[in-house]
Motif scaffolding. Structure first.
Motif, short mmCIF file in Angstrom:
data_model
loop_
_atom_site.label_atom_id
_atom_site.label_comp_id
_atom_site.label_asym_id
_atom_site.label_seq_id
_atom_site.Cartn_x
_atom_site.Cartn_y
_atom_site.Cartn_z
N ASP A 185 -9.02 -46.49 65.06
CA ASP A 185 -10.46 -46.66 64.83
C ASP A 185 -11.14 -47.20 66.08
O ASP A 185 -12.29 -46.88 66.36
CB ASP A 185 -10.70 -47.61 63.66
CG ASP A 185 -10.27 -47.03 62.33
OD1 ASP A 185 -10.23 -45.78 62.24
OD2 ASP A 185 -9.98 -47.80 61.40
N ASP A 186 -10.44 -48.06 66.82
CA ASP A 186 -11.04 -48.70 68.00
C ASP A 186 -10.89 -47.84 69.26
O ASP A 186 -11.80 -47.77 70.08
CB ASP A 186 -10.39 -50.07 68.25
CG ASP A 186 -10.66 -51.05 67.12
OD1 ASP A 186 -11.69 -50.89 66.44
OD2 ASP A 186 -9.85 -51.97 66.92
N VAL A 187 -9.71 -47.24 69.43
CA VAL A 187 -9.42 -46.47 70.66
C VAL A 187 -8.95 -45.08 70.25
O VAL A 187 -7.76 -44.84 70.05
CB VAL A 187 -8.34 -47.17 71.51
CG1 VAL A 187 -8.13 -46.42 72.83
CG2 VAL A 187 -8.71 -48.62 71.78
N PRO A 188 -9.86 -44.12 70.10
CA PRO A 188 -9.47 -42.80 69.61
C PRO A 188 -8.61 -42.00 70.59
O PRO A 188 -7.91 -41.08 70.17
CB PRO A 188 -10.80 -42.11 69.33
CG PRO A 188 -11.81 -42.85 70.13
CD PRO A 188 -11.33 -44.26 70.21
N SER B 248 -14.44 -46.33 70.51
CA SER B 248 -15.35 -45.73 69.55
C SER B 248 -16.66 -46.50 69.47
O SER B 248 -17.72 -45.91 69.28
CB SER B 248 -14.69 -45.67 68.17
OG SER B 248 -14.24 -46.96 67.79
N ALA B 249 -16.61 -47.82 69.60
CA ALA B 249 -17.80 -48.66 69.53
C ALA B 249 -17.61 -49.84 70.48
O ALA B 249 -17.27 -50.94 70.06
CB ALA B 249 -18.06 -49.15 68.11
N PRO B 250 -17.78 -49.64 71.78
CA PRO B 250 -17.49 -50.70 72.76
C PRO B 250 -18.35 -51.93 72.52
O PRO B 250 -19.53 -51.84 72.21
CB PRO B 250 -17.79 -50.05 74.11
CG PRO B 250 -18.68 -48.89 73.78
CD PRO B 250 -18.29 -48.42 72.43
N SER B 251 -17.70 -53.09 72.68
CA SER B 251 -18.39 -54.36 72.47
C SER B 251 -17.65 -55.43 73.23
O SER B 251 -16.64 -55.17 73.90
CB SER B 251 -18.44 -54.72 70.98
OG SER B 251 -17.13 -55.09 70.53
N CYS B 252 -18.12 -56.67 73.10
CA CYS B 252 -17.46 -57.78 73.76
C CYS B 252 -16.10 -58.09 73.17
O CYS B 252 -15.35 -58.89 73.73
CB CYS B 252 -18.35 -59.03 73.70
SG CYS B 252 -19.89 -58.85 74.62
N GLY C 41 -13.02 -32.03 75.32
CA GLY C 41 -13.64 -32.29 74.04
C GLY C 41 -13.80 -33.77 73.79
O GLY C 41 -13.64 -34.61 74.69
N THR C 42 -14.11 -34.11 72.56
CA THR C 42 -14.26 -35.52 72.18
C THR C 42 -12.90 -36.21 72.23
O THR C 42 -11.85 -35.54 72.23
CB THR C 42 -14.83 -35.64 70.77
OG1 THR C 42 -13.86 -35.12 69.84
CG2 THR C 42 -16.14 -34.87 70.62
N PRO C 43 -12.88 -37.54 72.28
CA PRO C 43 -11.59 -38.24 72.24
C PRO C 43 -10.75 -37.83 71.03
O PRO C 43 -9.53 -37.69 71.15
CB PRO C 43 -12.00 -39.72 72.18
CG PRO C 43 -13.33 -39.77 72.86
CD PRO C 43 -14.00 -38.48 72.49
N GLU C 44 -11.39 -37.65 69.89
CA GLU C 44 -10.66 -37.26 68.69
C GLU C 44 -10.05 -35.86 68.87
O GLU C 44 -8.91 -35.61 68.44
CB GLU C 44 -11.58 -37.29 67.47
CG GLU C 44 -12.04 -38.67 67.06
CD GLU C 44 -13.19 -39.22 67.91
OE1 GLU C 44 -13.55 -40.39 67.73
OE2 GLU C 44 -13.72 -38.47 68.77
#
Length: 578
Positions: free
Chosen positions: A138-141, A156-160, A191-194
């Motif tokens: 979920d974090d690193v596809p 997938s959703a970069p944050s601190c 393509g996308t990471p997925e």
């Protein structure tokens, strides 16, 4: 696109931690809380118990190094066993990592990006029974190897929180598949990471990683890189660690069939004792020649309020994403009642009686050892008189003179218009002690509390009034708790926002703290302090305490210099003076 270093993007200080000089002297001995069969795999990707994690942390590198003093990501360098030494980004969701070039497996093979890639894929495959698998994809596809010492990670959703969340132990690919590198070098996809991950699985099926299951590496990982190497194991016996210069330094002994770990420590047979039964702690701590250190663990206890109608529980949104009317709890929808409950709870008594003094009070949502804690407001004082005043102001008075308050503004006189509530609690002896104390304390301000042993899965059904439970964090600790208080996490039977808490300002501050430009620690701490004040004013929980971890060490052990949640960070430097 112009390239920016992560030091300018995230302002993460890549600190070099000094390695203390390693000297010879004695063997540190501890008794295992589990048998060798129950310890778990010594492959760090398959390890799923604290017992095996204690050992694998001393044998294997990790993608990122963690500063034990702050629990922040730091650079891999001489003095630690992290691999990443530099981080850059081309676009916000893609991080490029430079790996150190001085890391070498114990068999002389250089540690490269292919080892990291293999470890990532093994976890992502969900084929190896890894506790890391549930959240990593979920974090690193996807992840890509650029060259021997360069990787790219897609978030997938970069944050601190991204770097700490993406950290994982690294294993040598050649111990499982010597041909893996050749396959990886020939792989290309777009393509996308997925989509790239899906293309990879067609080249190298996920089932290939099942080779790890029942592999000799589970019991005897003979290729490692860390402060210790594993002494050869014959059968299922003690776990013995040697320093790279072949000095026997640490022994984790098999449980004794006759004596407990406390008995063996009392007899002087062991040097370390971790988290003995609380009822026996004082007697052990008072032994001559023993030092005790306790600190907040990575868990905390709380009492959740149900704010929605417990008779018709539902998720916050339907399958189409449209909001669902959830109604209101007849008692705890009133913020004054929730504030009164917090004031009526004597947290220190819960600690002293329920946990034998071994817990640390919490002001709100931040663990006391966190870098964010200094910005937190003071804890709300125990004040039963103020609690009674708030309840009176909210329209609750003892009309029947039976000690239980009645709602004087309610049209219907059913029992839900009395302060008659159910406290669901996790069914274990510690929580039962705490629940009975809470029951008595709340009765003193006009509540009738009915105790109901149960589980978190029952709380997720959202039919409770109050729920006494615990949260557990991974190391390193990050203070983001969005999954607990976001409305989108209010999913019946599945989500973590079990009390149907809704506060738009809280969600805004949580999001801002998770996406501070540059991830400046002082600014994040300020925002978490602001969040703490909001969560005290409009509480989703009664804020209680973090149970302590306790470590006892003999005085003839030299070098014990613990940090909270990392008491063994420098174990390789310890000596025994006897």
């Amino acid at each position: 696109m112009k390239r920016r270093t992560l030091l300018s993007l995230l302002l993460i200080v890549l600190v070099v931690l000094p390695m203390q000089a390693q000297e010879s002297g004695g063997v540190i001995t501890e008794v295992n809380s589990r048998s060798a069969l129950d310890t778990g795999s010594l492959n760090p990707l398959r390890c799923n118990t604290p017992a095996c994690e204690r050992i694998t942390n001393l044998l294997f590198p990790t993608l990122f190094a963690i500063d034990p003093a702050t629990q922040l990501v730091v650079a891999g360098a001489e003095g630690n066993y992290g691999l990443a030494v530099g981080i850059t980004t081309d676009v916000d969701a893609v991080y490029r990592l430079a790996l150190r070039e001085d890391a070498v497996w114990s068999d002389g093979t250089p540690i490269t990006a292919y080892d990291v890639f293999y470890s990532y894929l093994a976890v992502a495959s969900e084929s190896i029974s890894s506790s890391l698998s549930s959240h990593y994809m979920d974090d690193v596809p996807f992840m890509r190897v650029i060259d021997d010492y360069t990787l790219e990670l897609d978030f997938s959703a970069p944050s601190c929180q991204s770097l700490a969340s993406a950290n994982l132990p690294i294993v040598p690919y050649h111990a499982f598949d010597p041909d893996f590198r050749a396959v990886a070098e020939g792989f290309q996809a777009v393509g996308t990471p997925e989509e790239q991950y899906e293309a990879w699985t067609k080249t190298y099926p996920e089932g290939n990683f099942q080779v790890m299951i029942e592999h000799p590496f589970d019991r005897y990982p003979d290729v490692t890189w860390g402060p210790f190497v594993l002494d050869e194991r014959i059968g299922l016996d003690d776990i013995r660690l040697r320093t790279p210069d072949n000095r026997l330094a640490y022994v984790l002994k098999e449980p004794d069939p006759t004596y407990t770990a406390v008995d063996l420590f009392r007899q002087g047979e062991t040097d370390l004792l971790i988290n003995p039964p609380l009822a026996q702690l004082d007697g052990v701590a008072e032994l001559p020649g023993v030092q005790m250190w306790s600190y907040p663990s990575l868990s905390w206890d709380y009492i959740a309020f149900n704010l929605a109608d417990p008779y018709e529980p539902s998720s916050a949104f339907d399958v189409d994403g449209d909001p669902i009317e959830q109604g209101e709890h007849p008692i705890f929808s009133d913020v004054r009642v929730r504030q009164a409950v917090q004031m009526a709870i004597n947290v220190q008594e819960l600690i002293d009686v329920g946990l034998y003094g071994q817990a640390t009070p919490m002001a709100a949502q931040i663990l006391p050892q966190s870098w964010a804690n200094d910005a937190m407001p003071d804890a709300i004082d125990y004040d039963p008189e103020a609690a009674r005043a708030l309840l009176d102001d909210a329209g609750w008075r003892d009309v029947g003179n039976d000690g239980v308050l009645d709602c004087i503004r309610c049209e219907d006189r059913d029992y839900r218009h009395r302060l008659d509530v159910r406290l669901l609690y996790d069914s274990n002896p510690r929580m039962e002690r705490i629940a009975r104390l809470v029951q008595r304390q709340l009765s003193e301000v006009g509540f009738r509390v009915n105790l109901q042993p149960g589980s978190f899965s029952e709380a997720q059904q959202q039919s409770f009034d109050l729920y006494l439970g615990s949260w557990y964090h991974d190391y390193p600790y990050d203070p983001d708790l969005s999954v607990l208080f976001q409305r989108e996490a209010d999913v019946r039977n599945k989500g973590l926002n079990i009390g149907s808490y809704v506060n738009a300002e809280v969600e805004q501050v949580m999001d801002a703290a998770l996406h501070v430009p540059g991830c400046d620690i002082e600014e994040r701490a300020r925002l978490y302090g602001e969040l703490g004040r909001l969560l005290q004013a409009d509480p989703p929980y009664v804020w209680l305490y973090a149970p302590n971890d306790v470590v006892l060490v003999r005085n003839d052990v030299i070098g014990f210099a613990p940090y909270a949640n990392a008491p063994f960070w420098n174990l390789e430097t310890w000596q025994v003076s006897r």
